[in-house]
Structure formats: structure tokens, C-alpha cells
Design a protein around this motif. Sequence first.
Motif, PDB file in Angstrom:
ATOM      1  N   HIS A  37       0.843  -1.181   0.000  1.00  0.00           N
ATOM      2  CA  HIS A  37       0.000   0.000   0.000  1.00  0.00           C
ATOM      3  C   HIS A  37       0.888   1.244   0.000  1.00  0.00           C
ATOM      4  N   SER A  38       0.402   2.317  -0.595  1.00  0.00           N
ATOM      5  CA  SER A  38       1.136   3.585  -0.570  1.00  0.00           C
ATOM      6  C   SER A  38       0.937   4.293   0.764  1.00  0.00           C
ATOM      7  N   GLU A  39       1.991   4.974   1.210  1.00  0.00           N
ATOM      8  CA  GLU A  39       1.940   5.753   2.442  1.00  0.00           C
ATOM      9  C   GLU A  39       2.573   7.117   2.183  1.00  0.00           C
ATOM     10  N   PHE A  40       2.054   8.127   2.851  1.00  0.00           N
ATOM     11  CA  PHE A  40       2.506   9.500   2.627  1.00  0.00           C
ATOM     12  C   PHE A  40       3.718   9.806   3.509  1.00  0.00           C
ATOM     13  N   PHE A  41       4.733  10.448   2.928  1.00  0.00           N
ATOM     14  CA  PHE A  41       5.942  10.776   3.680  1.00  0.00           C
ATOM     15  C   PHE A  41       6.383  12.213   3.407  1.00  0.00           C
ATOM     16  N   ILE A  42       7.171  12.738   4.335  1.00  0.00           N
ATOM     17  CA  ILE A  42       7.749  14.072   4.208  1.00  0.00           C
ATOM     18  C   ILE A  42       9.202  14.013   4.670  1.00  0.00           C
ATOM     19  N   VAL A  43      10.100  14.495   3.823  1.00  0.00           N
ATOM     20  CA  VAL A  43      11.499  14.686   4.200  1.00  0.00           C
ATOM     21  C   VAL A  43      11.834  16.144   3.903  1.00  0.00           C
ATOM     22  N   ASN A  44      12.101  16.933   4.952  1.00  0.00           N
ATOM     23  CA  ASN A  44      12.383  18.345   4.711  1.00  0.00           C
ATOM     24  C   ASN A  44      13.861  18.564   4.393  1.00  0.00           C
ATOM     25  N   LYS A  45      14.205  19.782   4.018  1.00  0.00           N
ATOM     26  CA  LYS A  45      15.570  20.092   3.570  1.00  0.00           C
ATOM     27  C   LYS A  45      16.582  19.910   4.684  1.00  0.00           C
ATOM     28  N   THR A  79      13.226   3.659   7.512  1.00  0.00           N
ATOM     29  CA  THR A  79      14.055   3.044   6.474  1.00  0.00           C
ATOM     30  C   THR A  79      13.417   3.205   5.096  1.00  0.00           C
ATOM     31  N   ARG A  80      12.133   2.884   5.002  1.00  0.00           N
ATOM     32  CA  ARG A  80      11.454   2.970   3.718  1.00  0.00           C
ATOM     33  C   ARG A  80      11.383   4.414   3.223  1.00  0.00           C
ATOM     34  N   THR A  81      11.217   5.352   4.155  1.00  0.00           N
ATOM     35  CA  THR A  81      11.168   6.761   3.772  1.00  0.00           C
ATOM     36  C   THR A  81      12.502   7.217   3.195  1.00  0.00           C
ATOM     37  N   LEU A  82      13.590   6.900   3.886  1.00  0.00           N
ATOM     38  CA  LEU A  82      14.915   7.304   3.405  1.00  0.00           C
ATOM     39  C   LEU A  82      15.237   6.669   2.057  1.00  0.00           C
ATOM     40  N   GLU A  83      14.963   5.386   1.936  1.00  0.00           N
ATOM     41  CA  GLU A  83      15.307   4.684   0.701  1.00  0.00           C
ATOM     42  C   GLU A  83      14.420   5.108  -0.463  1.00  0.00           C
ATOM     43  N   PRO A 101      15.058  16.410  -0.544  1.00  0.00           N
ATOM     44  CA  PRO A 101      13.880  16.916   0.178  1.00  0.00           C
ATOM     45  C   PRO A 101      12.630  16.778  -0.692  1.00  0.00           C
ATOM     46  N   GLN A 102      11.580  16.199  -0.133  1.00  0.00           N
ATOM     47  CA  GLN A 102      10.353  16.002  -0.909  1.00  0.00           C
ATOM     48  C   GLN A 102       9.239  15.479  -0.015  1.00  0.00           C
ATOM     49  N   SER A 103       8.050  15.516  -0.546  1.00  0.00           N
ATOM     50  CA  SER A 103       6.914  14.848   0.092  1.00  0.00           C
ATOM     51  C   SER A 103       6.150  14.131  -1.010  1.00  0.00           C
ATOM     52  N   GLY A 104       5.459  13.086  -0.628  1.00  0.00           N
ATOM     53  CA  GLY A 104       4.714  12.313  -1.628  1.00  0.00           C
ATOM     54  C   GLY A 104       4.331  10.963  -1.080  1.00  0.00           C
ATOM     55  N   TRP A 105       4.070  10.037  -1.980  1.00  0.00           N
ATOM     56  CA  TRP A 105       3.596   8.706  -1.611  1.00  0.00           C
ATOM     57  C   TRP A 105       4.627   7.660  -2.011  1.00  0.00           C
ATOM     58  N   THR A 106       4.808   6.675  -1.155  1.00  0.00           N
ATOM     59  CA  THR A 106       5.724   5.592  -1.492  1.00  0.00           C
ATOM     60  C   THR A 106       5.066   4.238  -1.244  1.00  0.00           C
ATOM     61  N   ASP A 107       5.335   3.305  -2.149  1.00  0.00           N
ATOM     62  CA  ASP A 107       4.935   1.912  -1.952  1.00  0.00           C
ATOM     63  C   ASP A 107       6.161   1.013  -2.069  1.00  0.00           C
TER      64      ASP A 107
END
Length: 341
Positions: free
Chosen positions: A225-233, A257-261, A272-278
Motif C-alpha cells: 500500500h502507498s503511504e505518505f511521507f515528508i522529508v524536509n531540507k 528506512t522505507r522513507t529514506l530509501e 527533500p520532498q513529500s509524496g507517496w511511497t509503496d
Amino acid sequence: MNVHDFYFELPEELIAQRPLVERDLAKLMVLHKDTGEIEHKIFKDVIEYLESGDCLVLNDTRVIPARLLGRKADTMGKMEFVLLTNKGDNVWEVLVKPGRRAKIGSRFVFGEGELTAKVLDVTKDGTRIVRFYYDGLFEEVLDKLGRMPLPPYIKKQLDDNEMYQTVYSKHEGSAAAPTAGLHFTNELLKDIEAKGVNLVYITLHVGLGTFRPVKVENVEEHEMHSEFFIVNKEAADTVNQAKRRGKKIVSVGTTSTRTLEASCDEDGNVIPQSGWTDIFIYPGYKFKVIDALITNFHLPESTLIMLVSALAGRENILNAYRIAVENRYRFFSFGDAMLIV
């Protein structure tokens, strides 16, 4: 790669039902991924494996009381909703039980009518797209009517909802806690920071899809499933600078881990970005960002045990889990911890 390659025997009594009152006194198994060597510690000893200049990356999502108990408007039959994803404009993707009662156009009532809902659509996975109706702020209505969406293997509701939040939780949006972070106390984090370790906060709103069982024989055919993430500058810059200096990037939990990768380029530079990851990480995956991982002990045949196997090797992980069972480690969300270095 077969899903049964990730099976192990787990006595039911080792599934932790309550977190420890003193979070950082949980057991900590340290697994050295290159050799398979294992050490037995307590969680606060994790500071011994962190050095000045390293990055400790934490997911600061906050669990919302996403479990709603209500009734179908026409029959008054009991229903359970679990909020999964906020689609905006009071529309949510929701897990509904029993699903057969939640056809398109069906209406539902919660509490004394402070909250009502209408089913707009049914997804291919069987979840519902629902619009909610209420007066005032949705967060306040949810705080009044909602319950913590504890995993099904936790048999009782908690006395205090904060037991299912990390001490650094900030941004509301998760349907489940990033449980590796539950072991940290404010005091331990201060001690780690005083040692010169960079505390880096990123956000991934954990969906129940993270815990969805793998129902296909061939692991590669499983869809996350996709999940929303945020990584700021600031977070991206801190991680990238540490990597350039040869320092360790230590991820707290599979969600971090999944957010960083998911947010890096092919060279491992975090963007830096925000969006959805699966993103689905299983053996054969080449990690681009993280060097070490703090995690809990996961379910057999789950995507989570596949992720840790990708980092440490399947044989090392299954051996570590066998030793954890022999030594009566506590498993799953409120259980003990593992540090893979």
C-alpha cells in the motif's frame, strides 16, 4: 523467492500485550550483519553503538484514534471503521467491518450522531472511500469518538493512549505507531544528542497496509500500500553531510528506512520532498542510505521480516529470531528491540 522462506515458529505467549512502563529497559538484541554475531543488551545500551556525527533518523508521525465504532443508519447494525488515508475534503479511505454492509451509498452513524458517513466507492482491495459529515473540527470529533487502532494481536485497549505514541510524535496521520521508536525516552534522546549524534526527524504516516499479510507465494508479486511521507531540507542535508563524512545513518524502524530509501537518488543522496511511497524492500535490495537499523521483532512471513532480512541476510535473521525465542524476547509492537549494525 518464496514467502515460506520467512517463516519461523513463535509461541503465542511471547507476543507482548503491554509496553514496559520504563520504555528503555526492554531487551535489545544486537546483530552484527557481517558476521552474524549476537549480543544481548538492554535498550538504553543502544547509545554505545552510536558515535559523534552519526545520524539517528526517527519517524515523528503521530497515531490518530482511527478506530470508530458505529451503526448502519437504516438497520442499526454494529459497524467498525478504521481510517487509513485522508484523501482531503472530508473523504477518507477506510477499512470497514463487516464489509458486506458497506455498499456504495450506505450511511453510518457514530456516537450520538456527532459524526456520520456515506460510502462513495469500493476499492479493488475492498476498502471503502467514505465522506464524513460533522460540525466543528474533525480532530476534536475523532478525539471524542475514536479509539486507538491497535493491531489484532493486542487483545485489550490501553489505559493511556500515549503508551502507543513515541515520545517525539508530532504530525498526526498514522493508523499504526512506528513501534521501534516506542523504546526511546526523552532522557535517552538527550543523552544521545549530548554525545554528538544528530537526531533527524522525518515523517511517514503508517498505514495498516504495512502489516497486510503477504498472500502470494512469490514474494516479488506482493504489492505494498502507498503511504505518505515528508522529508524536509534540514533532514536531507543532515543525512547527506553525515554520509559524505563517512558517518553512520541509523534508521529507527522500518518506516524510517522505507522513507529514506524512497527519497534518495541512485547515489544515495536524500532529496527533500513529500509524496507517496509503496517501496517494497526484500532480499536482493541494495540499500543506498542506511547503515544500521533499530527495529522490533516482526511477524513470520511479513514484509517487515523481509526488509530486515534484506539488510542482515535471511539466515542471520532467522537464526537471531530462533535465539530470541529461546531467550524469551517479547515480540511485535510492544515487544523487545533489535539493533542491526
